[in-house]
Design a protein around this motif. Structure first.
Motif, PDB file in Angstrom:
ATOM      1  N   SER A  61       0.839  -1.191   0.000  1.00 16.22           N
ATOM      2  CA  SER A  61       0.000   0.000   0.000  1.00 16.22           C
ATOM      3  C   SER A  61       0.873   1.239   0.000  1.00 16.22           C
ATOM      4  CB  SER A  61      -0.902   0.010   1.235  1.00 16.22           C
ATOM      5  OG  SER A  61      -0.096   0.036   2.412  1.00 16.22           O
ATOM      6  N   ARG A  62       0.223   2.373  -0.227  1.00 18.90           N
ATOM      7  CA  ARG A  62       0.945   3.637  -0.091  1.00 18.90           C
ATOM      8  C   ARG A  62       1.431   3.810   1.343  1.00 18.90           C
ATOM      9  NH1 ARG A  62       1.597   8.449  -2.793  1.00 18.90           N
ATOM     10  NH2 ARG A  62       2.093  10.222  -1.430  1.00 18.90           N
TER      11      ARG A  62
ATOM     12  N   ALA B 202       5.353   7.887  -5.284  1.00 18.31           N
ATOM     13  CA  ALA B 202       4.365   7.534  -6.307  1.00 18.31           C
ATOM     14  C   ALA B 202       3.983   6.084  -6.074  1.00 18.31           C
ATOM     15  CB  ALA B 202       4.929   7.732  -7.714  1.00 18.31           C
TER      16      ALA B 202
ATOM     17  N   LEU C  29       0.283   3.551  -6.475  1.00 23.98           N
ATOM     18  CA  LEU C  29      -1.142   3.348  -6.710  1.00 23.98           C
ATOM     19  C   LEU C  29      -1.463   1.884  -6.433  1.00 23.98           C
ATOM     20  CD1 LEU C  29      -1.499   5.373 -10.034  1.00 23.98           C
ATOM     21  CD2 LEU C  29      -2.197   6.102  -7.757  1.00 23.98           C
ATOM     22  N   GLU C  30      -2.367   1.635  -5.505  1.00 25.25           N
ATOM     23  CA  GLU C  30      -2.684   0.267  -5.114  1.00 25.25           C
ATOM     24  C   GLU C  30      -3.463  -0.437  -6.225  1.00 25.25           C
ATOM     25  OE1 GLU C  30      -4.266  -0.167  -1.193  1.00 25.25           O
ATOM     26  OE2 GLU C  30      -3.241   1.644  -0.478  1.00 25.25           O
ATOM     27  N   LEU C  31      -3.128  -1.681  -6.440  1.00 25.20           N
ATOM     28  CA  LEU C  31      -3.769  -2.498  -7.471  1.00 25.20           C
ATOM     29  C   LEU C  31      -4.656  -3.515  -6.769  1.00 25.20           C
ATOM     30  CD1 LEU C  31      -3.845  -2.977 -10.529  1.00 25.20           C
ATOM     31  CD2 LEU C  31      -1.991  -4.600 -10.252  1.00 25.20           C
TER      32      LEU C  31
ATOM     33  N   CYS D 210       6.271   0.885  -6.586  1.00 27.30           N
ATOM     34  CA  CYS D 210       6.239   2.238  -6.062  1.00 27.30           C
ATOM     35  C   CYS D 210       7.548   2.934  -6.401  1.00 27.30           C
ATOM     36  CB  CYS D 210       6.017   2.251  -4.545  1.00 27.30           C
ATOM     37  SG  CYS D 210       7.499   1.905  -3.571  1.00 27.30           S
TER      38      CYS D 210
ATOM     39  N   ALA E 210       1.530  10.008 -12.033  1.00 33.22           N
ATOM     40  CA  ALA E 210       1.597   8.569 -11.762  1.00 33.22           C
ATOM     41  C   ALA E 210       0.313   7.898 -12.237  1.00 33.22           C
ATOM     42  CB  ALA E 210       1.801   8.323 -10.268  1.00 33.22           C
ATOM     43  N   GLN E 211       0.462   6.790 -12.929  1.00 34.11           N
ATOM     44  CA  GLN E 211      -0.702   6.030 -13.398  1.00 34.11           C
ATOM     45  C   GLN E 211      -0.318   4.565 -13.574  1.00 34.11           C
ATOM     46  OE1 GLN E 211      -2.044   6.661 -17.455  1.00 34.11           O
ATOM     47  NE2 GLN E 211      -0.099   7.587 -18.041  1.00 34.11           N
ATOM     48  N   LEU E 212      -1.332   3.711 -13.465  1.00 33.97           N
ATOM     49  CA  LEU E 212      -1.143   2.289 -13.734  1.00 33.97           C
ATOM     50  C   LEU E 212      -1.482   2.015 -15.200  1.00 33.97           C
ATOM     51  CD1 LEU E 212      -2.765   0.777 -10.519  1.00 33.97           C
ATOM     52  CD2 LEU E 212      -0.331   0.798 -11.088  1.00 33.97           C
TER      53      LEU E 212
ATOM     54  N   ARG F   5       0.612  -4.953 -12.811  1.00 31.02           N
ATOM     55  CA  ARG F   5       1.458  -4.183 -11.896  1.00 31.02           C
ATOM     56  C   ARG F   5       2.476  -3.380 -12.711  1.00 31.02           C
ATOM     57  NH1 ARG F   5       1.023  -9.400  -9.140  1.00 31.02           N
ATOM     58  NH2 ARG F   5       2.932 -10.024 -10.213  1.00 31.02           N
TER      59      ARG F   5
ATOM     60  N   LEU G   3       3.563   0.613 -13.148  1.00 27.94           N
ATOM     61  CA  LEU G   3       3.437   1.991 -12.684  1.00 27.94           C
ATOM     62  C   LEU G   3       4.291   2.902 -13.561  1.00 27.94           C
ATOM     63  CD1 LEU G   3       2.512   4.067 -10.473  1.00 27.94           C
ATOM     64  CD2 LEU G   3       4.659   3.503  -9.283  1.00 27.94           C
TER      65      LEU G   3
END
Length: 390
Positions: free
Chosen positions: A135-136, A161, A163-165, A175, A185-187, A193, A195
């Motif tokens: 997690s962040r 940066a 973002l949880e998946l 991360c 930041a984007q998935l 997974r 980033l």
């Protein structure tokens, strides 16, 4: 009081001027010359940048870099936070363990920070690309542990940066922890997974794509629509997008690919060339694998025992954690990388008494609590360089 001070100041100044005017012309020239030299020395000392004992390092204010930038790629091995989130069964073991046993959790973060701060002359890497982060919150806990241990002269880590998946098989994701600003930041892909982040220093942008591909235990990688094949296809499509925008773009791919640099998948779907690449048109963008052709005995990042994707039984080190760069990072414009600095340090990260290049893993709840190490992967280091502001 102020009037008395002003009168004294006026009398002192009058006395100095009369003394100066009474000097011969030659002596007056000497006095003026000494004053000018003193002012010049004071100016030079005041404008000289300060240097740390280990040489110039980055400054975090405004994303300005005053020296080389150290990148570290590392799969942290099940880095979970301090909260019980009721994860799926595959993650529940680690979710409960780290939330309910603060001594174990703290040991894990201490071990990771201890290793990271060995690099960069004790200041740690400037950009950390991590994998297997729950997690962040977990990324923030690691950042805070790093900042607590930093020497006073080292710039802190300020940017994350992550973002949880939530829809993938496991609740772990890539991360970035950085001293330099991170944005956009984007998935990428669907339930993958991958980033993508843009790091900025001196007004120059670096696109970083950090990914963690599926394991060979569940995926053979020969289908471009599934597993590692789908990861390669998604990243290749994104690279084409960036190359169309700017052929000489500074782009860095990194992560735990769960396959070796000589896997045909990388060449066929990503078009990865070996380093040094063949001479091509400077405006023809390509990708270059910095670990392709490296010996696993010296650059292996993971120790594998079992059957490989091709059916062979294998036991030994493999290069699973990789760094791939665009040809734009091989020039001297904006961002660049120094391939000769690439290394996979293993000192102190191999379990004592272990044969071969086997990383000293932190392990699971049922493992020996007195034999916990760091991670089941070794870190990869690469020095980057950024030009002055345009």
């Amino acid at each position: 009081m102020k009037q008395r001070f002003d009168r004294r100041y006026e009398r002192s100044w009058t006395y100095l001027m009369r003394s100066f005017q009474s000097l011969p012309p030659t002596a007056q020239m000497v006095v003026l010359l000494v004053l000018l030299v003193g002012l010049l020395i004071a100016y030079l000392l005041g404008s000289r940048p300060s240097a740390s004992p280990d040489g110039p390092g980055p400054a975090s204010q405004g994303g300005t870099a005053t020296g080389d930038i150290l990148l570290c790629l590392w799969n942290f091995e099940n880095l979970f936070d301090d909260q019980d989130d009721a994860r799926r069964p595959v993650d529940e073991e680690y979710d409960n363990w780290f939330a309910r046993q603060p001594d174990v959790r703290q040991l894990k973060y201490q071990r990771l920070a201890e290793v990271l701060l060995r690099f960069g002359g004790g200041r740690g890497p400037d950009i950390i690309a991590g994998n297997e982060v729950e997690s962040r919150r977990a990324a923030e806990l690691l950042r805070d542990e790093l900042n607590r241990r930093l020497p006073p002269e080292a710039p802190p880590y300020e940017h994350i940066a992550m973002l949880e998946l939530r829809d993938a098989g496991r609740h772990i994701a890539p991360c970035l922890i950085s001293r330099f600003p991170l944005r956009q930041a984007q998935l990428l892909g669907r339930r993958q997974r991958i980033l993508e982040v843009i790091a900025t220093a001196n007004g120059h942008d670096l696109v970083v794509i950090n990914s963690h591909w599926t394991s060979q235990l569940s995926d053979k990688g020969d289908d471009p629509q599934r597993g590692r094949g789908a990861y390669a296809s998604t990243i290749a499509q994104r690279c084409r997008h960036w190359f169309q925008q700017q052929p000489r773009i500074d782009l860095l791919l990194c992560g735990d690919f769960n396959t070796t640099p000589d896997d045909p998948l990388l060449e066929q779907q990503l078009g990865v060339l070996p380093y040094p690449p063949p001479q091509t048109d400077a405006d023809t963008p390509r990708l270059v694998g910095l670990l392709r052709g490296k010996a696993p005995d010296a650059f292996g990042t993971h120790f594998f025992t079992g059957r490989l994707a091709d059916g062979r039984h294998f036991s030994g080190p493999l290069i699973y954690d990789q760094i791939v760069v665009s040809t734009g990072l091989l020039d001297t414009l904006a961002w660049s990388c120094l391939p000769e600095t690439l290394q996979v340090p293993a000192d102190g990260l191999i379990r004592p008494g272990s044969r071969g290049r086997r990383p000293w893993r932190f392990g699971s709840p049922g493992d020996d609590p007195f034999g916990r190490g760091y991670s089941d992967h070794l870190p990869v280091l690469l020095t980057l360089r950024v030009q002055p502001p345009p």
